[in-house]
Enzyme design. Structure first.
Site, PDB file in Angstrom:
ATOM      1  N   ASN A 220      53.045  53.025  69.571  1.00  0.00           N
ATOM      2  CA  ASN A 220      53.549  52.312  70.760  1.00  0.00           C
ATOM      3  C   ASN A 220      54.699  51.399  70.357  1.00  0.00           C
ATOM      4  O   ASN A 220      55.091  51.363  69.189  1.00  0.00           O
ATOM      5  CB  ASN A 220      52.410  51.522  71.416  1.00  0.00           C
ATOM      6  N   ASP A 289      44.351  53.013  72.338  1.00  0.00           N
ATOM      7  CA  ASP A 289      43.027  53.180  72.944  1.00  0.00           C
ATOM      8  C   ASP A 289      42.420  54.531  72.576  1.00  0.00           C
ATOM      9  O   ASP A 289      41.211  54.679  72.557  1.00  0.00           O
ATOM     10  CB  ASP A 289      43.140  53.054  74.464  1.00  0.00           C
ATOM     11  N   LYS A 299      51.293  71.015  59.234  1.00  0.00           N
ATOM     12  CA  LYS A 299      52.152  70.808  60.405  1.00  0.00           C
ATOM     13  C   LYS A 299      51.808  71.839  61.497  1.00  0.00           C
ATOM     14  O   LYS A 299      51.741  73.039  61.212  1.00  0.00           O
ATOM     15  CB  LYS A 299      53.620  70.961  59.987  1.00  0.00           C
ATOM     16  N   PHE A 333      44.764  39.236  73.242  1.00  0.00           N
ATOM     17  CA  PHE A 333      46.018  39.334  73.994  1.00  0.00           C
ATOM     18  C   PHE A 333      45.828  40.333  75.131  1.00  0.00           C
ATOM     19  O   PHE A 333      45.017  41.256  75.019  1.00  0.00           O
ATOM     20  CB  PHE A 333      47.160  39.809  73.077  1.00  0.00           C
ATOM     21  N   LYS A 347      39.400  40.917  80.753  1.00  0.00           N
ATOM     22  CA  LYS A 347      39.327  41.267  79.319  1.00  0.00           C
ATOM     23  C   LYS A 347      38.680  40.139  78.520  1.00  0.00           C
ATOM     24  O   LYS A 347      37.904  40.379  77.603  1.00  0.00           O
ATOM     25  CB  LYS A 347      40.733  41.541  78.765  1.00  0.00           C
ATOM     26  N   LYS A 351      35.435  41.048  76.478  1.00  0.00           N
ATOM     27  CA  LYS A 351      35.561  41.086  75.020  1.00  0.00           C
ATOM     28  C   LYS A 351      35.052  39.789  74.373  1.00  0.00           C
ATOM     29  O   LYS A 351      35.231  39.579  73.187  1.00  0.00           O
ATOM     30  CB  LYS A 351      37.009  41.381  74.637  1.00  0.00           C
TER      31      LYS A 351
HETATM   32  N1  CTP Z   1      42.254  45.765  71.515  1.00  0.00           N
HETATM   33  C1  CTP Z   1      41.474  46.106  70.427  1.00  0.00           C
HETATM   34  N2  CTP Z   1      41.101  47.400  70.243  1.00  0.00           N
HETATM   35  C2  CTP Z   1      41.454  48.361  71.109  1.00  0.00           C
HETATM   36  C3  CTP Z   1      42.253  48.033  72.225  1.00  0.00           C
HETATM   37  C4  CTP Z   1      42.626  46.714  72.398  1.00  0.00           C
HETATM   38  O1  CTP Z   1      41.133  45.228  69.626  1.00  0.00           O
HETATM   39  N3  CTP Z   1      41.074  49.605  70.901  1.00  0.00           N
HETATM   40  C5  CTP Z   1      42.620  44.350  71.700  1.00  0.00           C
HETATM   41  C6  CTP Z   1      44.113  44.077  71.600  1.00  0.00           C
HETATM   42  O2  CTP Z   1      44.458  43.752  70.269  1.00  0.00           O
HETATM   43  C7  CTP Z   1      44.275  42.877  72.529  1.00  0.00           C
HETATM   44  C8  CTP Z   1      43.206  43.103  73.579  1.00  0.00           C
HETATM   45  O3  CTP Z   1      42.255  43.992  73.005  1.00  0.00           O
HETATM   46  O4  CTP Z   1      43.989  41.666  71.880  1.00  0.00           O
HETATM   47  C9  CTP Z   1      43.690  43.691  74.856  1.00  0.00           C
HETATM   48  O5  CTP Z   1      44.421  44.860  74.601  1.00  0.00           O
HETATM   49  P1  CTP Z   1      45.022  45.708  75.789  1.00  0.00           P
HETATM   50  O6  CTP Z   1      45.675  46.925  75.243  1.00  0.00           O
HETATM   51  O7  CTP Z   1      45.795  44.794  76.689  1.00  0.00           O
HETATM   52  O8  CTP Z   1      43.692  46.081  76.596  1.00  0.00           O
HETATM   53  P2  CTP Z   1      42.738  47.311  76.610  1.00  0.00           P
HETATM   54  O9  CTP Z   1      41.352  46.804  76.339  1.00  0.00           O
HETATM   55  O10 CTP Z   1      43.230  48.416  75.742  1.00  0.00           O
HETATM   56  O11 CTP Z   1      42.786  47.709  78.146  1.00  0.00           O
HETATM   57  P3  CTP Z   1      43.863  48.565  78.978  1.00  0.00           P
HETATM   58  O12 CTP Z   1      44.537  49.480  78.001  1.00  0.00           O
HETATM   59  O13 CTP Z   1      42.999  49.258  79.965  1.00  0.00           O
HETATM   60  O14 CTP Z   1      44.766  47.551  79.605  1.00  0.00           O
END
Ligand code: CTP
Length: 411
Positions: A220, A289, A299, A333, A347, A351
């Site tokens: 990303n 995610d 490959k 975050f 969140k 969390k």
């Molecule tokens: N995070 C994490 N592990 C994951 C996904 C997210 O530890 N697999 C943590 C990120 O580092 C951040 C927080 O969760 O501190 C929120 O991440 P974000 O991508 O905004 O949220 P998601 O839980 O992935 O939700 P969504 O993608 O549905 O917005």
């Protein structure tokens, strides 16, 4: 906060230039020493005499109209400024700034200054949305220019939309916040080893890499800059810092323990090793995610016209840590493009974080890649603090001060 602050105010030629009078007046009332530079087009909308009377300083517009033989005016103004504010900033001046042009008094001063620069754009909604203008604004933000976004509403050209100069009162507030946060950061730097002395801080930063095959992966846009700023701020406040970093384009800060990882699973394992002894854990990383269900050892070869990759869910590191939390102060975050507060607070609960830092990544100058950010910090009860557009360093510092105060309160 503005007492004695030297503000060079660039006024450019849009209808909103008339608001520069109120802006000058409010800044002067707050104690600022305001020096105006007008473009020729601005003079079509408001007179030099108005701004000179309100600021009690000479108003400049012509690079060659040197009134004081002992100085070169544009260099003198560039050097003396504590802040250069351009309000209103037209699409034209934004383009000149982005491309380093210097063909009048204002653009020359902007190029010569090393002071922080803040701009408040104002223009027609379609001009504001034009890819060239958006691109130029991104260039500026990436270089550290602070942006006061225009508001939405009835525009002078008849359209309703985004492009209205932010109200002078709001601009003054942002300027005050800017100087306040600078002062706070300076004080923090003056007492670098007090606030987090003896504390162990674990920070994750950057994006994760989820392999598809030996030459391809999913990642990303995370630059890692926010997490790096947090690691550096924690170090400056005296903490022992472990930085678990994924993929980034920038160099990590010096004097912190760096652990480089690729995937979400690697990141989880690295954080877990330090979790037990950590006092503060900040999850600034952009964790994927999902990951490909299968990682090909060779490959992948091209086959049909379409290709489906099956993805499986990654561990949610923050959520897993939240469930294991004992003494640790956990900061998450939330990068969102809409309904920022709702998603961020959801969140935080899910969390089990102590604080969550929410940013609206859809706004220019905010989040991924930029040197600046603007965030809302929430705890379980609601908003703790709103930090307007400022450098990621200043945001990091403030966030850790809040965390340190809360830990001290607990004890
Ligand atoms: N995070 C994490 N592990 C994951 C996904 C997210 O530890 N697999 C943590 C990120 O580092 C951040 C927080 O969760 O501190 C929120 O991440 P974000 O991508 O905004 O949220 P998601 O839980 O992935 O939700 P969504 O993608 O549905 O917005």
């Amino acid at each position: 906060m503005l007492n004695g602050k030297k503000i060079v105010l660039g006024v450019t030629g849009g209808i909103a230039a008339y608001k520069a009078a109120t802006l000058c007046s409010r800044l002067v009332q707050k104690g600022a020493d305001v020096h105006v530079i007008m473009t020729d087009s601005a003079k079509q909308f408001i007179t030099e005499l108005t701004l000179q009377t309100l600021t009690r300083n000479v108003v400049y517009s012509d690079t060659f109209d040197e009134r004081e033989p002992s100085v070169v005016s544009h260099i003198h103004l560039a050097d003396m400024a504590d802040l250069v504010l351009v309000a209103p900033a037209t699409a034209n001046v934004i383009a000149k700034m982005a491309h380093g042009m210097a063909d009048d008094m204002l653009s020359t001063t902007l190029l010569a200054t090393t002071a922080p620069v803040m701009i408040a754009p104002a223009m027609n909604v379609h001009m504001y949305d034009h890819p060239a203008v958006q691109h130029n604004m991104r260039l500026l933000v990436d270089r550290g220019t602070l942006m006061i976004e225009p508001s939405e509403g009835q525009l002078a050209c008849g359209y309703v939309g985004k492009g209205r100069l932010e109200e002078p009162e709001t601009i003054v507030e942002v300027v005050e916040q800017f100087f306040e946060s600078k002062e706070a950061a300076k004080q923090g730097l003056n007492q670098p080893v007090s606030l987090l002395k003896g504390k162990k801080v674990v920070v994750t930063a950057g994006g994760t890499i989820e392999r598809i095959d030996p030459v391809r992966y999913i990642t990303n846009d995370s630059s890692g800059k926010m997490g790096f700023a947090i690691a550096a701020a924690a170090r400056d406040l005296g903490a022992e810092v472990t930085l678990v970093m994924g993929s980034t384009q920038v160099q990590p800060p010096a004097n912190v323990d760096v652990i480089r990882v690729q995937s979400a699973q690697d990141m989880y394992e690295a954080v877990s090793r330090h979790w037990g002894h950590a006092d503060i854990v900040v999850k600034a990383a952009a964790v994927a995610d999902y990951r490909p269900k299968e990682v090909f050892e060779e490959k992948m070869k091209k086959k049909g016209d379409t290709l489906s990759l099956e993805l499986v869910k990654n561990i949610d590191i923050l959520e897993t840590l939240g469930k294991q939390k004992s003494h640790q102060f956990l900061i998450g975050f939330a990068a969102e493009t809409h309904s920022v507060e709702m998603y961020a607070r959801e969140k935080l609960e899910r969390k089990n974080c102590d604080l969550i830092v929410a940013n609206d990544v859809a706004r220019p100058g905010i989040g991924f890649g930029a040197d600046t950010n603007a965030v809302h910090i929430y705890d379980r009860k609601g908003l703790v603090e709103e930090l307007q557009v400022m450098s990621k360093e200043d945001i990091a510092h403030r966030l850790l001060v809040i965390a340190a105060e809360r830990i001290a309160g607990r004890n």
